[in-house]
Design an enzyme around this catalytic site. Structure first.
Site, PDB file in Angstrom:
ATOM      1  N   GLU A 122     -11.695  -3.516  -3.901  1.00 50.12           N
ATOM      2  CA  GLU A 122     -10.332  -2.694  -4.158  1.00 50.12           C
ATOM      3  C   GLU A 122      -9.900  -3.003  -5.643  1.00 50.12           C
ATOM      4  O   GLU A 122      -9.753  -3.391  -5.981  1.00 50.12           O
ATOM      5  CB  GLU A 122      -9.655  -3.133  -3.775  1.00 50.12           C
ATOM      6  CG  GLU A 122      -9.546  -2.767  -2.186  1.00 50.12           C
ATOM      7  CD  GLU A 122      -8.993  -3.627  -1.176  1.00 50.12           C
ATOM      8  OE1 GLU A 122      -7.263  -2.995  -1.514  1.00 50.12           O
ATOM      9  OE2 GLU A 122      -8.454  -4.271  -0.555  1.00 50.12           O
ATOM     10  N   HIS A 133       0.874  -1.144   0.343  1.00 49.23           N
ATOM     11  CA  HIS A 133       0.387   0.004  -0.369  1.00 49.23           C
ATOM     12  C   HIS A 133       1.383   0.893   0.124  1.00 49.23           C
ATOM     13  O   HIS A 133       0.579   2.461   0.282  1.00 49.23           O
ATOM     14  CB  HIS A 133      -0.739  -0.071   0.871  1.00 49.23           C
ATOM     15  CG  HIS A 133      -1.874  -0.877   1.098  1.00 49.23           C
ATOM     16  ND1 HIS A 133      -2.868  -1.284   0.142  1.00 49.23           N
ATOM     17  CD2 HIS A 133      -3.255  -1.703   1.823  1.00 49.23           C
ATOM     18  CE1 HIS A 133      -3.260  -2.443   0.239  1.00 49.23           C
ATOM     19  NE2 HIS A 133      -3.856  -2.681   0.965  1.00 49.23           N
ATOM     20  N   HIS A 135     -10.073   2.091   0.301  1.00 55.01           N
ATOM     21  CA  HIS A 135     -10.091   0.886   0.397  1.00 55.01           C
ATOM     22  C   HIS A 135     -10.750   0.614   1.837  1.00 55.01           C
ATOM     23  O   HIS A 135     -10.817   0.955   2.942  1.00 55.01           O
ATOM     24  CB  HIS A 135      -8.610   0.276   1.443  1.00 55.01           C
ATOM     25  CG  HIS A 135      -8.790  -1.057   1.759  1.00 55.01           C
ATOM     26  ND1 HIS A 135      -9.228  -1.608   2.600  1.00 55.01           N
ATOM     27  CD2 HIS A 135      -7.020  -1.485   2.169  1.00 55.01           C
ATOM     28  CE1 HIS A 135      -8.837  -3.065   3.261  1.00 55.01           C
ATOM     29  NE2 HIS A 135      -7.278  -3.004   2.449  1.00 55.01           N
TER      30      HIS A 135
END
Length: 357
Positions: free
Chosen positions: A322, A111, A182
């Site tokens: 996502e 991420h 997210h």
């Protein structure tokens, strides 16, 4: 303190970061759905959607104040970048040069590295003539090891129960980019229990299997004959505990489903996934132009975070869909490219469509 932005958006002084930087919260309300957005992480903090009787409930997991978003809850509802999902060892080669992102998860970068977009305070402005907010961020050259100064914008617009999320970015040097949101969803309402009874459909014939560290192996595996076949709607609880090595590795579903043919992987926004909660009648459809959608049932949620409704978030308290490029794409030339060049403009759109049935 609040002040009206048009008739449907409200900005609030919602808190301050440790350095004293103020953080605002914006509310979009189109008369059907109301969406709370927070400048820290350019995130979705709440989504109040009606059931079949017209009663609104908050269907997005999140927190009532800023503090959890600066700690272990940093990913909840956030814009994820520069690179969503994982990069093997945090390392890849770009234009013949080695790039290193600090690893943060089982030896891999996840991420965006240790100081990702979800921890940044984005500037925000209302969208003229629409029920929307545009968030902007400048990520400097070398940010978490990524090359190029990146100008990135995320625009949320709400209309007719449809939340459109548009991503835009430009760079002054060759870089890689993979942006997503997210949000965790529970259509029965935040804090109502697990999503086991939610019916989930994903419009994909193949998915990307994982290795023990959560990286894609490079295989495109057919869903047919496996618990990963979600082409027809099935309850989450019927599949998530199936006897399958991949479900063990992912602690449930934590896999990228392939929405577009490769190579290339880009097309107009099309249907990707649908979630339905039978008791309330709430339905969420996800439409995107991205080549993949990471279906995640929250197996890593440990019950240590307390949400807005006062309930702890354990496994399957919510599910995430996502929309994104494929994980570890910089190390897989067979995957759709995530390279962004100077002079190019990255643009992508995802829609979250709320309805009842």
């Amino acid at each position: 303190m609040e002040h009206s932005v048009g008739s449907v958006a409200v900005e609030e002084n919602w808190g301050r970061l440790e350095d004293g930087t103020p953080v605002g919260r914006w509310v979009l309300d189109d008369g059907t759905v109301a969406v709370g957005l927070v400048e820290h992480g350019a995130r979705i903090q709440s989504v109040r959607a009606p059931d079949r009787d017209g009663v609104r409930a908050d269907v997005a997991l999140g927190f009532a104040d800023l503090a959890p978003y600066t700690g272990k809850g940093r990913s909840f509802g956030a814009t994820i970048g520069r690179f969503a999902n994982r990069i093997a060892g945090g390392a890849f080669v770009l234009d013949g040069q080695a790039v290193q992102i600090p690893p943060t998860d089982r030896g891999n970068a996840i991420h965006g590295g240790p100081h990702p977009f979800s921890e940044a305070r984005w500037s925000a402005h209302p969208v003229e003539g629409a029920c929307g907010v545009r968030f902007s961020l400048l990520s400097p050259d070398g940010d978490n090891g990524f090359p190029g100064a990146l100008s990135v914008h995320v625009t949320y617009v709400l209309h007719g129960g449809r939340l459109t999320v548009e991503y835009e970015a430009t760079t002054d040097a060759t870089t890689v980019l993979n942006l997503t949101n997210h949000a965790y969803w529970n259509l029965a309402g935040d804090g109502s229990g697990t999503v086991d009874a939610h019916l989930v459909q994903v419009a994909a014939d193949t998915f990307l299997p994982l290795d023990p560290t959560g990286l894609p192996t490079g295989e495109f595996r057919a869903v047919e004959g496996t618990p990963f076949d979600l082409r027809e709607a099935v309850p989450v609880g019927y599949r998530v505990d199936a006897d399958d090595e991949q479900l063990v590795l992912g602690k449930g579903f934590d896999h990228c489903y392939v929405l577009a043919d490769v190579p290339g992987g880009r097309r107009g926004a099309t249907f990707a996934a649908r979630v339905h909660e039978p008791v309330s009648g709430r339905t969420l459809e996800v439409w995107t132009d991205q080549p993949g959608v990471q279906f995640f049932t929250g197996g890593s949620l440990a019950g240590t975070l307390v949400g807005k409704a006062g309930a702890t978030y354990g496994p399957r308290a919510g599910l995430a869909l996502e929309t994104q490029a494929f994980p570890d794409a910089p190390n897989h030339p067979e995957f759709p490219t995530t390279v962004l060049l100077p002079g190019e403009e990255f643009s992508s759109v995802t829609e979250f469509r709320f309805s009842v049935s």
